[in-house]
Structure formats: structure tokens, C-alpha cells
Design a protein around this motif. Structure first.
Motif, PDB file in Angstrom:
ATOM      1  N   MET A   1       0.807  -1.213   0.000  1.00 30.79           N
ATOM      2  CA  MET A   1       0.000   0.000   0.000  1.00 30.79           C
ATOM      3  C   MET A   1       0.845   1.269   0.000  1.00 30.79           C
ATOM      4  O   MET A   1       0.303   2.373   0.101  1.00 30.79           O
ATOM      5  CB  MET A   1      -0.963  -0.027   1.182  1.00 30.79           C
ATOM      6  CG  MET A   1      -1.989  -1.138   1.052  1.00 30.79           C
ATOM      7  SD  MET A   1      -3.235  -1.093   2.345  1.00 30.79           S
ATOM      8  CE  MET A   1      -4.236  -2.527   1.882  1.00 30.79           C
ATOM      9  N   GLU A   2       2.162   1.119  -0.099  1.00 27.88           N
ATOM     10  CA  GLU A   2       3.022   2.292  -0.277  1.00 27.88           C
ATOM     11  C   GLU A   2       2.851   2.791  -1.708  1.00 27.88           C
ATOM     12  O   GLU A   2       2.940   2.025  -2.669  1.00 27.88           O
ATOM     13  CB  GLU A   2       4.469   1.927   0.042  1.00 27.88           C
ATOM     14  CG  GLU A   2       4.666   1.663   1.532  1.00 27.88           C
ATOM     15  CD  GLU A   2       5.985   1.009   1.877  1.00 27.88           C
ATOM     16  OE1 GLU A   2       6.434   1.174   3.029  1.00 27.88           O
ATOM     17  OE2 GLU A   2       6.562   0.309   1.023  1.00 27.88           O
ATOM     18  N   ALA A   3       2.609   4.089  -1.859  1.00 21.56           N
ATOM     19  CA  ALA A   3       2.098   4.615  -3.127  1.00 21.56           C
ATOM     20  C   ALA A   3       3.086   4.522  -4.275  1.00 21.56           C
ATOM     21  O   ALA A   3       2.669   4.477  -5.439  1.00 21.56           O
ATOM     22  CB  ALA A   3       1.653   6.060  -2.935  1.00 21.56           C
ATOM     23  N   ASP A   4       4.393   4.499  -4.002  1.00 22.63           N
ATOM     24  CA  ASP A   4       5.337   4.434  -5.122  1.00 22.63           C
ATOM     25  C   ASP A   4       5.184   3.131  -5.889  1.00 22.63           C
ATOM     26  O   ASP A   4       5.270   3.117  -7.125  1.00 22.63           O
ATOM     27  CB  ASP A   4       6.783   4.637  -4.650  1.00 22.63           C
ATOM     28  CG  ASP A   4       7.179   3.753  -3.480  1.00 22.63           C
ATOM     29  OD1 ASP A   4       6.299   3.123  -2.857  1.00 22.63           O
ATOM     30  OD2 ASP A   4       8.382   3.707  -3.154  1.00 22.63           O
ATOM     31  N   PHE A   5       4.934   2.023  -5.196  1.00 17.87           N
ATOM     32  CA  PHE A   5       4.715   0.757  -5.887  1.00 17.87           C
ATOM     33  C   PHE A   5       3.418   0.780  -6.693  1.00 17.87           C
ATOM     34  O   PHE A   5       3.314   0.145  -7.737  1.00 17.87           O
ATOM     35  CB  PHE A   5       4.672  -0.393  -4.884  1.00 17.87           C
ATOM     36  CG  PHE A   5       5.966  -0.612  -4.146  1.00 17.87           C
ATOM     37  CD1 PHE A   5       7.148  -0.823  -4.834  1.00 17.87           C
ATOM     38  CD2 PHE A   5       6.008  -0.596  -2.766  1.00 17.87           C
ATOM     39  CE1 PHE A   5       8.342  -1.020  -4.166  1.00 17.87           C
ATOM     40  CE2 PHE A   5       7.191  -0.790  -2.082  1.00 17.87           C
ATOM     41  CZ  PHE A   5       8.360  -1.003  -2.780  1.00 17.87           C
ATOM     42  N   ASN A   6       2.440   1.499  -6.196  1.00 18.86           N
ATOM     43  CA  ASN A   6       1.149   1.531  -6.879  1.00 18.86           C
ATOM     44  C   ASN A   6       1.157   2.463  -8.082  1.00 18.86           C
ATOM     45  O   ASN A   6       0.566   2.157  -9.114  1.00 18.86           O
ATOM     46  CB  ASN A   6       0.052   1.925  -5.888  1.00 18.86           C
ATOM     47  CG  ASN A   6      -0.244   0.809  -4.913  1.00 18.86           C
ATOM     48  OD1 ASN A   6      -0.957  -0.140  -5.230  1.00 18.86           O
ATOM     49  ND2 ASN A   6       0.328   0.878  -3.719  1.00 18.86           N
TER      50      ASN A   6
END
Length: 562
Positions: free
Chosen positions: A349-354
Motif C-alpha cells: 500500500m506504499e504509493a510508489d509501488f502503486n
């Protein structure tokens, strides 16, 4: 010299020039699938000091105020043993003086960073002081202090980042570093600097006595008390290792939008590892306390619990067995078993991965991912907890962020870059290991909120399964969401009761599947007492986690063949 100390090593480097490095990243050319590896052992990182002062002059300056309590005056140029002020009562002007800079100079550095057309620039000053003491074989025989001091400068241009750092904070060195970071851009349009404003920040980790004022002679009795207690509790104990870490960071941040923040960040950890022997069989286990706390936290009650829990976990392994291998119901104990939540769900849920499309949660926003009694939070506001922060490393306000609310995916964890990409506000999750590193979305304290069930009710619902109490060596593949964990301590559940201790097993699963398979959540939320360091993309940051007692219908358990 104290009779308990064999030697004291203060790490200081020989004279060498200031270092400046640059890193450029691009969303389109540099995606990172990656994996996370977290540890619950103390992060004994060597905080190297590279400055324009030689070792002899450094030591002559008297920068060790008391053995084991190291401090450093601004810019390493003064000869006083302490900064003018230390601790949480410092004002923004005290921080400017501490680093030997002015608002006008910082504005000049930012102007250099924007000179080639960058969209944004920030400056991150950090001064960290770390002390370590170790006891082994009934003697305190290891101790050192490390100091790290410098500034990191970041320039953003579209999706690209230019980053440079300097371990010298002279105007010339900082402007040179800014020009290096600025080379990410190349246009004739420049933005004007903005006058600084300093917001009033909360204080989530007040302590009575700064660690800079605590000498090694005040810390040694705590190690001895733990050691003596461990040996008094069980005659099978043959070895005890006790270690005490404390660290303080002074942080000053400014950006081209006019935000100027500062923070004083304490950290402490007291840990014990116990080895016991019975009929030639040796077993080892550990327990620790960690948080943004002062020495007043380590009360006689805390010392007693630390030793008692470590011994209990160790000697229980003499009777431990392995469960049958295969898919079993797993009950996660309240507290530190929340690290499974951190690994299996939080990283995805860390945004960089998303935003790069590499997380399995990248298409789940607004969708149901768990039962409606499951709510998962990442929180920077828990008082004195290890992962709490008054302000993140991008100067953003910290907050309580719901990742899953009522079973529905509610938010990612955002830094500045991802927040702009998604058109939302940062969640206060921009974190970095030190001034030598760029910030990125990272967890703080990740936990599940209380549910409608009772602990006894949950255990009674399991015919045969595993009760997992503590874990170590967690690892997750962010893209697929697959994880593995070593269960350090726990119990078999047989016919609805906790029976025999278990050991030497792994649990293997998939984050989204485990989330969907949560069947019951108790009302006994507990935050972990110990210390975890979360690893991501080569950086480690302190985090914590929590959990009520939770039942997962099935997870693959690596035990013995039936």
C-alpha cells in the motif's frame, strides 16, 4: 575507567574532503519491483562521520561530554562540548544556530537548486548521535558512539529527482551540492524563492532527559540488572547478551514553497538474548523494548518484564514441537505479530509501488479487500512508539491514515511525489534513512483496529492450528504480495486450547489472500514494545506495528509431514 568496560571505541574518520553525491530517478525509466526485508534486531548501523576536521582535533574539542554520550556542536567548528541548547525545547532559531546556517543562506541554496528550471527544491539537515553498550559473559565489554552530520538537497523536475548530499555545511559546499542536484533540469525558466513560515508541530515523544545528558555510567546498571535477573530466573540459563542503544537526531527541513520545520527525535532500545541448556539441548530466544523514549522508561518493572519474557520464551523451546505441515488456521497473537500485517499488506500500500503499477493493490482502491470488521491504519501519532514522527522527512504533517476502512481499501501511503501523481495530500509518509538518502513512501506504525470478537472465542474456534506469538526475518515480494516469516515463538492450538510450544517453522502466504481470509478480529489491540527496522530499496527506518488477536482461516505452515 569503569571496571566493567574492557574498551571504549569512538568512531571518527581521518581528515578527508566533503562528499557530494547525486542520484537521478525517473518514473518512466527506473521502476523498481523490489522486495522488503525487515528485522526485529537492533539496527547497529555504522553512522560514519566524514568531515573537514581530523581525528586529533575532533577528540581535543571535547565532543564526548561523558563516556558514551556524544554530542557535536554546529558545523563541527566550536570547541564547546554541547550545543547551546539540546532537546525538545529548542526553537527554529536554535536549530539554525545548531547547524550554523541562516534562513537567508538556506534561501540561497534553494535558489541554486532551482537555477536550471527545477519545479521544486528542498533541503534536509540532520545531526544524529548514536550510542551503543553491550554486555556479554557477565561483563560490559563493548561500547561506542557514532556521529553523523550533513545536509541532503533534492530537486524535482516532473517525475525526475536530482539528489545530492554534503557532509560539510559550509555555504560553498552546500551550493555546490545544490548545483549538482539542479542538473536534473535544463531550462531558462526559474522559480522565485518563497519566504519561510514555521508551523507549530505536535509533540508525540516528549522525554524528561535528553540522551545527550545521560552518561554511560548511568546506563551500565540497567544492563547489569537485566543480566542478573535473567540468571536468577532459571538455572538452565547459560548465557546472556544484553545491549543498550540510544540515538538522537536533530532535523531541520526547508523547501522552495516556504515551509521550514524542525524536530528533535529520540530513540532507545534495551534488548536481551538468552541461551539455555537442558540435557545437552541448547535453545536461544530474546525480548526487547524500544521506542522514542528517555531513560525514565526503563523502570524496575520494565527490567523485570524484559528479563522474564526473554527467559520464558527461551526455556519453553525445550518442550516445543513442530505442527503438521500444510494449510492451517493461524491465530496471530496481539502485539508484535502485527509485523505480518506490515509485510503482507503495508508494503503493497506504499504509493510508489502503486503508481508504478507493481503492487498487487494498485487496482484495489475503493474495493472491498477484507470483511467489514477489518480496519487497518498507518499512524505517525502514537505517543512514544518507535515509528512515530512529529513531521515527516519532507516537512509534511504526520497523521493517522486508514489503509483499509470497514473492509474497503481507503488510501495509499503517500510522499510528496506520489501525492501529486494521485492528486491528493501527502499522508506524512515521506521518510528517509538519513540525509544521504532521498525520501520515499514508508510505513510508520501499522496496526489493525479492534474487532467484534474475543480472544478466547477465537482460540476456541480452532480445532487444530497455530498460535503465532512472535516472528523474525520477514520478507515480501511487493509485486505479487507473497511473503514468508519465521515463527520465533508460539503454540499449537488443539481442540480450542493452547497446548504445546512450537518452534522452527515458517509461514508462507500472499498478502491480499491473507487479508481476505481474516475470519475473526478480537478487541484486545496491543502495540509492539520491541524494535523493528524496515528495509526498502537499501534504506532502513524505524517502524512499529500492532494487532489485536486475529484468526486467519488458512496460511501455509512449514512444519513436519503428517
Amino acid at each position: 575507567m569503569s571496571p566493567f568496560i574492557s574498551f571504549l571505541l569512538f568512531r571518527a574518520k581521518q581528515q578527508q574532503p566533503s562528499l557530494s553525491w547525486m542520484t537521478i530517478t525517473s518514473l518512466s525509466t527506473n521502476p523498481w519491483m523490489g522486495q522488503s526485508i525487515d528485522s526485529d534486531y537492533p539496527a547497529q548501523q555504522s553512522l560514519k562521520m566524514k568531515t573537514n576536521i581530523n581525528r586529533r582535533d575532533f577528540l581535543k574539542a571535547g565532543t564526548v561530554t561523558a563516556i558514551g554520550a556524544a554530542v557535536l556542536p554546529h558545523a563541527l567548528t566550536a570547541c564547546s562540548t554541547t550545543p547551546a541548547k539540546i532537546g525538545s525545547n529548542m526553537t527554529i532559531h536554535d536549530y539554525l544556530e545548531h547547524f550554523g546556517v541562516s534562513e537567508a543562506l538556506i534561501q540561497q541554496i534553494i535558489a541554486e537548486g532551482l537555477a536550471k528550471g527545477g519545479d521544486y527544491c528542498d533541503v534536509f539537515f540532520q545531526h544524529s548521535i548514536a550510542n551503543y553498550i553491550g554486555l556479554e559473559d557477565n561483563a560490559v565489554n563493548r561500547a561506542y558512539s557514532d556521529v553523523s552530520f550533513g545536509v541532503g538537497i533534492r530537486v524535482l523536475k516532473g517525475d525526475q529527482t536530482g539528489y545530492s548530499f554534503s557532509e560539510e555545511v559550509s555555504a560553498e559546499a552546500m551550493k555546490s551540492a545544490a548545483r549538482t542536484a539542479a542538473s536534473i533540469a535544463n531550462s531558462g525558466t526559474t522559480k522565485a524563492t518563497v519566504a519561510f513560515t514555521t508551523p507549530k508541530l505536535p509533540s508525540y515523544y516528549k522525554i524528561n532527559t535528553p540522551w545527550e545528558k545521560v552518561s554511560i555510567n548511568e546506563k551500565i546498571p540497567y544492563l547489569q540488572q537485566v543480566n542478573e535477573k535473567v540468571f536468577s530466573l532459571d538455572g538452565r540459563v547459560i548465557k546472556s547478551n544484553v545491549w543498550f542503544n540510544d540515538e538522537t537526531s536533530y532535523v531541520l527541513f526547508a523547501n522552495s514553497e516556504g515551509r521550514l520545520t524542525c524536530d528533535y527525535q529520540p530513540m532507545a532500545q534495551l534488548s536481551v538474548s538468552v541461551t539455555a541448556e537442558q540435557n545437552g539441548q541448547k535453545e536461544q530466544n530474546y525480548f526487547d523494548y524500544s521506542g522514542r523514549r528517555g531513560i525514565e522508561f526503563f523502570t524496575p518493572e520494565a527490567i523485570n518484564t524484559l528479563a522474564t519474557e526473554a527467559v520464558k520464551r527461551t526455556v519453553s523451546l525445550f518442550d516445543a514441537v513442530k505442527p503438521k505441515a500444510g494449510e492451517l488456521p493461524v491465530v496471530l497473537a496481539a502485539g508484535s505479530s502485527g509485523i505480518l500485517l506490515h509485510e503482507a499488506i503495508g508494503h503493497g500500500m506504499e504509493a510508489d509501488f502503486n503508481r508504478k503499477g507493481t503492487s498487487i493493490f494498485s487496482d484495489k482502491m475503493g474495493k472491498q479487500v477484507a470483511k467489514d470488521f477489518v480496519s487497518i491504519v498507518d499512524d505517525g501519532t502514537n505517543p512514544n512508539i518507535r515509528g512515530s514522527i512529529n513531521v515527516d522527512d519532507e516537512g509534511n504533517d504526520t497523521q493517522k491514515t486508514y489503509l483499509v476502512e470497514g473492509g474497503t481499501m481507503a488510501s495509499y501511503l503517500h510522499d510528496r511525489i506520489s501525492a501529486k501523481h494521485y492528486g491528493v495530500k501527502p499522508t506524512g509518509n515521506g521518510r528517509r534513512e538519513s540525509f544521504r538518502h532521498m525520501p520515499m513512501p514508508r510505513m510508520r506504525n501499522t496496526y489493525m483496529e479492534n474487532g467484534p470478537h474475543k480472544k478466547d472465542e477465537i482460540i476456541e474456534s480452532v480445532k487444530y492450528g497455530v498460535y503465532a506469538e512472535s516472528f523474525s526475518n520477514g520478507q515480501v515480494m511487493i509485486g505479487a504480495g507473497d511473503f514468508t516469516f519465521y515463527v520465533k515463538s508460539g503454540y499449537l492450538i488443539e481442540d480450542g486450547k493452547l497446548t504445546r510450544p512450537i518452534k522452527d517453522i515458517n509461514i508462507i502466504g500472499n498478502g491480499p489472500k491473507v487479508l481476505a481470509d481474516i475470519e475473526m478480529v478480537a478487541d484486545d489491540l496491543k502495540m509492539a514494545e520491541g524494535g523493528w527496522t524496515c528495509g526498502k530499496n537499501g534504506q532502513g527506518v524505524p517502524v512499529s506495528q500492532g494487532l489485536p488477536t486475529v484468526k486467519v482461516s488458512k496460511i501455509t505452515v512449514g512444519g513436519v509431514n503428517a
